[in-house]
Design a protein around this motif. Structure first.
Motif, PDB file in Angstrom:
ATOM      1  N   PRO A 154      -8.712 -17.703 -12.827  1.00 46.71           N
ATOM      2  CA  PRO A 154      -8.027 -17.902 -11.544  1.00 46.71           C
ATOM      3  C   PRO A 154      -7.168 -16.706 -11.119  1.00 46.71           C
ATOM      4  CG  PRO A 154      -7.824 -19.857 -12.908  1.00 46.71           C
ATOM      5  CD  PRO A 154      -8.437 -18.780 -13.773  1.00 46.71           C
ATOM      6  N   GLY A 155      -6.812 -15.862 -12.057  1.00 43.80           N
ATOM      7  CA  GLY A 155      -6.024 -14.674 -11.745  1.00 43.80           C
ATOM      8  C   GLY A 155      -6.782 -13.641 -10.926  1.00 43.80           C
ATOM      9  N   ARG A 156      -8.100 -13.809 -10.806  1.00 46.47           N
ATOM     10  CA  ARG A 156      -8.918 -12.864 -10.020  1.00 46.47           C
ATOM     11  C   ARG A 156      -8.460 -12.789  -8.570  1.00 46.47           C
ATOM     12  NH1 ARG A 156     -14.361 -11.550 -11.618  1.00 46.47           N
ATOM     13  NH2 ARG A 156     -14.300 -10.377  -9.682  1.00 46.47           N
ATOM     14  N   VAL A 157      -8.007 -13.922  -8.024  1.00 44.75           N
ATOM     15  CA  VAL A 157      -7.572 -13.932  -6.622  1.00 44.75           C
ATOM     16  C   VAL A 157      -6.360 -13.018  -6.449  1.00 44.75           C
ATOM     17  CG1 VAL A 157      -6.640 -15.364  -4.758  1.00 44.75           C
ATOM     18  CG2 VAL A 157      -8.519 -16.221  -6.166  1.00 44.75           C
ATOM     19  N   GLN A 158      -5.384 -13.147  -7.332  1.00 48.48           N
ATOM     20  CA  GLN A 158      -4.200 -12.285  -7.240  1.00 48.48           C
ATOM     21  C   GLN A 158      -4.541 -10.836  -7.588  1.00 48.48           C
ATOM     22  OE1 GLN A 158      -2.234 -13.070  -5.413  1.00 48.48           O
ATOM     23  NE2 GLN A 158      -0.847 -14.707  -5.898  1.00 48.48           N
ATOM     24  N   ALA A 159      -5.487 -10.633  -8.487  1.00 47.23           N
ATOM     25  CA  ALA A 159      -5.877  -9.270  -8.861  1.00 47.23           C
ATOM     26  C   ALA A 159      -6.462  -8.517  -7.667  1.00 47.23           C
ATOM     27  CB  ALA A 159      -6.876  -9.306 -10.009  1.00 47.23           C
ATOM     28  N   LEU A 160      -7.100  -9.236  -6.761  1.00 44.05           N
ATOM     29  CA  LEU A 160      -7.651  -8.608  -5.557  1.00 44.05           C
ATOM     30  C   LEU A 160      -6.582  -8.382  -4.489  1.00 44.05           C
ATOM     31  CD1 LEU A 160     -11.101 -10.317  -4.983  1.00 44.05           C
ATOM     32  CD2 LEU A 160     -10.650  -7.912  -5.391  1.00 44.05           C
ATOM     33  N   GLY A 161      -5.416  -8.963  -4.676  1.00 43.89           N
ATOM     34  CA  GLY A 161      -4.354  -8.795  -3.681  1.00 43.89           C
ATOM     35  C   GLY A 161      -3.935 -10.080  -3.011  1.00 43.89           C
ATOM     36  N   GLY A 162      -4.376 -11.209  -3.524  1.00 36.72           N
ATOM     37  CA  GLY A 162      -3.960 -12.496  -2.962  1.00 36.72           C
ATOM     38  C   GLY A 162      -5.057 -13.165  -2.156  1.00 36.72           C
ATOM     39  N   SER A 163      -4.625 -14.123  -1.363  1.00 35.68           N
ATOM     40  CA  SER A 163      -5.565 -14.884  -0.530  1.00 35.68           C
ATOM     41  C   SER A 163      -6.173 -13.978   0.534  1.00 35.68           C
ATOM     42  CB  SER A 163      -4.831 -16.040   0.149  1.00 35.68           C
ATOM     43  OG  SER A 163      -3.928 -15.523   1.132  1.00 35.68           O
ATOM     44  N   ILE A 164      -7.185 -14.474   1.214  1.00 38.63           N
ATOM     45  CA  ILE A 164      -7.810 -13.724   2.298  1.00 38.63           C
ATOM     46  C   ILE A 164      -6.763 -13.422   3.372  1.00 38.63           C
ATOM     47  CG2 ILE A 164      -9.501 -13.860   4.177  1.00 38.63           C
ATOM     48  CD1 ILE A 164     -11.327 -15.376   2.204  1.00 38.63           C
ATOM     49  N   TRP A 165      -5.930 -14.385   3.684  1.00 37.75           N
ATOM     50  CA  TRP A 165      -4.870 -14.187   4.680  1.00 37.75           C
ATOM     51  C   TRP A 165      -3.926 -13.057   4.257  1.00 37.75           C
ATOM     52  CZ3 TRP A 165      -3.973 -15.571   9.523  1.00 37.75           C
ATOM     53  CH2 TRP A 165      -2.699 -15.358  10.039  1.00 37.75           C
ATOM     54  N   GLU A 166      -3.435 -13.124   3.018  1.00 38.39           N
ATOM     55  CA  GLU A 166      -2.504 -12.106   2.513  1.00 38.39           C
ATOM     56  C   GLU A 166      -3.149 -10.718   2.523  1.00 38.39           C
ATOM     57  OE1 GLU A 166       0.108 -14.666  -0.705  1.00 38.39           O
ATOM     58  OE2 GLU A 166      -1.929 -14.030  -1.242  1.00 38.39           O
ATOM     59  N   ARG A 167      -4.382 -10.642   2.102  1.00 44.42           N
ATOM     60  CA  ARG A 167      -5.088  -9.363   2.069  1.00 44.42           C
ATOM     61  C   ARG A 167      -5.322  -8.809   3.463  1.00 44.42           C
ATOM     62  NH1 ARG A 167     -10.189 -10.573  -0.985  1.00 44.42           N
ATOM     63  NH2 ARG A 167     -10.625  -8.402  -0.559  1.00 44.42           N
ATOM     64  N   THR A 168      -5.591  -9.684   4.422  1.00 47.16           N
ATOM     65  CA  THR A 168      -5.813  -9.241   5.795  1.00 47.16           C
ATOM     66  C   THR A 168      -4.514  -8.720   6.412  1.00 47.16           C
ATOM     67  OG1 THR A 168      -7.607 -10.844   6.020  1.00 47.16           O
ATOM     68  CG2 THR A 168      -6.725  -9.925   8.056  1.00 47.16           C
ATOM     69  N   VAL A 169      -3.410  -9.389   6.164  1.00 45.30           N
ATOM     70  CA  VAL A 169      -2.105  -8.922   6.652  1.00 45.30           C
ATOM     71  C   VAL A 169      -1.787  -7.548   6.060  1.00 45.30           C
ATOM     72  CG1 VAL A 169       0.383  -9.357   6.553  1.00 45.30           C
ATOM     73  CG2 VAL A 169      -1.188 -11.216   7.139  1.00 45.30           C
ATOM     74  N   HIS A 170      -2.009  -7.390   4.771  1.00 49.26           N
ATOM     75  CA  HIS A 170      -1.765  -6.107   4.105  1.00 49.26           C
ATOM     76  C   HIS A 170      -2.724  -5.035   4.633  1.00 49.26           C
ATOM     77  CE1 HIS A 170      -1.921  -3.202   0.710  1.00 49.26           C
ATOM     78  NE2 HIS A 170      -0.625  -3.385   0.775  1.00 49.26           N
ATOM     79  N   ALA A 171      -3.991  -5.396   4.829  1.00 44.62           N
ATOM     80  CA  ALA A 171      -4.987  -4.452   5.335  1.00 44.62           C
ATOM     81  C   ALA A 171      -4.608  -3.964   6.726  1.00 44.62           C
ATOM     82  CB  ALA A 171      -6.369  -5.097   5.361  1.00 44.62           C
ATOM     83  N   ARG A 172      -4.126  -4.861   7.572  1.00 45.77           N
ATOM     84  CA  ARG A 172      -3.762  -4.497   8.939  1.00 45.77           C
ATOM     85  C   ARG A 172      -2.709  -3.380   8.942  1.00 45.77           C
ATOM     86  NH1 ARG A 172      -2.522  -9.442  11.354  1.00 45.77           N
ATOM     87  NH2 ARG A 172      -0.421  -9.260  10.543  1.00 45.77           N
ATOM     88  N   ALA A 173      -1.689  -3.516   8.107  1.00 46.58           N
ATOM     89  CA  ALA A 173      -0.647  -2.491   8.036  1.00 46.58           C
ATOM     90  C   ALA A 173      -1.212  -1.164   7.514  1.00 46.58           C
ATOM     91  CB  ALA A 173       0.500  -2.976   7.153  1.00 46.58           C
ATOM     92  N   GLY A 174      -2.066  -1.237   6.503  1.00 45.71           N
ATOM     93  CA  GLY A 174      -2.656  -0.027   5.939  1.00 45.71           C
ATOM     94  C   GLY A 174      -3.585   0.685   6.909  1.00 45.71           C
ATOM     95  N   ILE A 175      -4.367  -0.079   7.650  1.00 41.67           N
ATOM     96  CA  ILE A 175      -5.288   0.504   8.628  1.00 41.67           C
ATOM     97  C   ILE A 175      -4.502   1.191   9.739  1.00 41.67           C
ATOM     98  CG2 ILE A 175      -7.032  -0.033  10.387  1.00 41.67           C
ATOM     99  CD1 ILE A 175      -7.852  -2.393   8.426  1.00 41.67           C
ATOM    100  N   LEU A 176      -3.475   0.528  10.242  1.00 42.40           N
ATOM    101  CA  LEU A 176      -2.646   1.115  11.284  1.00 42.40           C
ATOM    102  C   LEU A 176      -2.034   2.433  10.809  1.00 42.40           C
ATOM    103  CD1 LEU A 176      -0.472  -0.595  13.845  1.00 42.40           C
ATOM    104  CD2 LEU A 176       0.553   1.235  12.537  1.00 42.40           C
ATOM    105  N   SER A 177      -1.502   2.432   9.603  1.00 46.97           N
ATOM    106  CA  SER A 177      -0.880   3.624   9.039  1.00 46.97           C
ATOM    107  C   SER A 177      -1.894   4.755   8.851  1.00 46.97           C
ATOM    108  CB  SER A 177      -0.224   3.274   7.703  1.00 46.97           C
ATOM    109  OG  SER A 177       0.281   4.420   7.079  1.00 46.97           O
ATOM    110  N   THR A 178      -3.045   4.440   8.282  1.00 47.43           N
ATOM    111  CA  THR A 178      -4.068   5.446   8.011  1.00 47.43           C
ATOM    112  C   THR A 178      -4.604   6.061   9.297  1.00 47.43           C
ATOM    113  OG1 THR A 178      -4.725   4.382   5.953  1.00 47.43           O
ATOM    114  CG2 THR A 178      -6.349   5.845   6.979  1.00 47.43           C
ATOM    115  N   VAL A 179      -4.952   5.237  10.265  1.00 49.92           N
ATOM    116  CA  VAL A 179      -5.507   5.746  11.520  1.00 49.92           C
ATOM    117  C   VAL A 179      -4.464   6.591  12.258  1.00 49.92           C
ATOM    118  CG1 VAL A 179      -6.438   5.105  13.786  1.00 49.92           C
ATOM    119  CG2 VAL A 179      -7.220   3.911  11.734  1.00 49.92           C
ATOM    120  N   THR A 180      -3.221   6.133  12.269  1.00 51.04           N
ATOM    121  CA  THR A 180      -2.154   6.883  12.929  1.00 51.04           C
ATOM    122  C   THR A 180      -1.925   8.225  12.247  1.00 51.04           C
ATOM    123  OG1 THR A 180      -1.071   4.868  13.681  1.00 51.04           O
ATOM    124  CG2 THR A 180       0.290   6.846  13.559  1.00 51.04           C
TER     125      THR A 180
END
Length: 133
Positions: free
Chosen positions: A81-107
């Protein structure tokens, strides 16, 4: 943003003693490729699986992405069950984190001023092991 317009900046800091005229232009296609690559990295998928669209948001760029996200198989999660957290959390949590990273990288890489990044998860790429190659 008009697809034919792209992003342009006037030359702002000429070399000492020299003045350059003209402008630099980053095409919409180049910005889109950058956004797709940043999204693919953040979501653990291939860039060709990402759709990116740009709109004008009161003079800034708004990026809309549609993409699947990498998830572990259900069998793998049942075994560990730790695989979910190892990937960075739930799909929602990962998407929120991805959004910030994408904005930062593109900028950072393009110099474009983004107002926001919207992500719609369109599916799941189920994997047993490491990252998608």
């Amino acid at each position: 943003m008009n697809g034919a317009t792209g992003l342009s900046h006037a030359a702002e800091t000429p070399a000492p003693g020299r003045q350059y005229s003209g402008h630099n232009r980053i095409s919409t296609q180049a910005l889109t490729s950058l956004a797709k690559a940043a999204a693919a990295e953040a979501l653990g998928i291939h860039a060709h699986d990402v759709r990116a669209d740009w709109t004008d948001d009161d003079g800034l760029l708004a990026l809309s992405l549609v993409a699947p996200i990498r998830v572990p198989s259900l069998a793998a999660v049942l075994r560990d069950p730790g695989r979910v957290q190892a990937l960075g959390g739930s799909i929602w949590e990962r998407t929120v984190h991805a959004r910030a990273g994408i904005l930062s990288t593109v900028t950072e890489l393009s110099g474009a001023r983004l107002s926001r990044v919207d992500i719609r998860i369109s599916g799941a790429h189920v994997t047993e092991g490491g990252r998608v190659q």
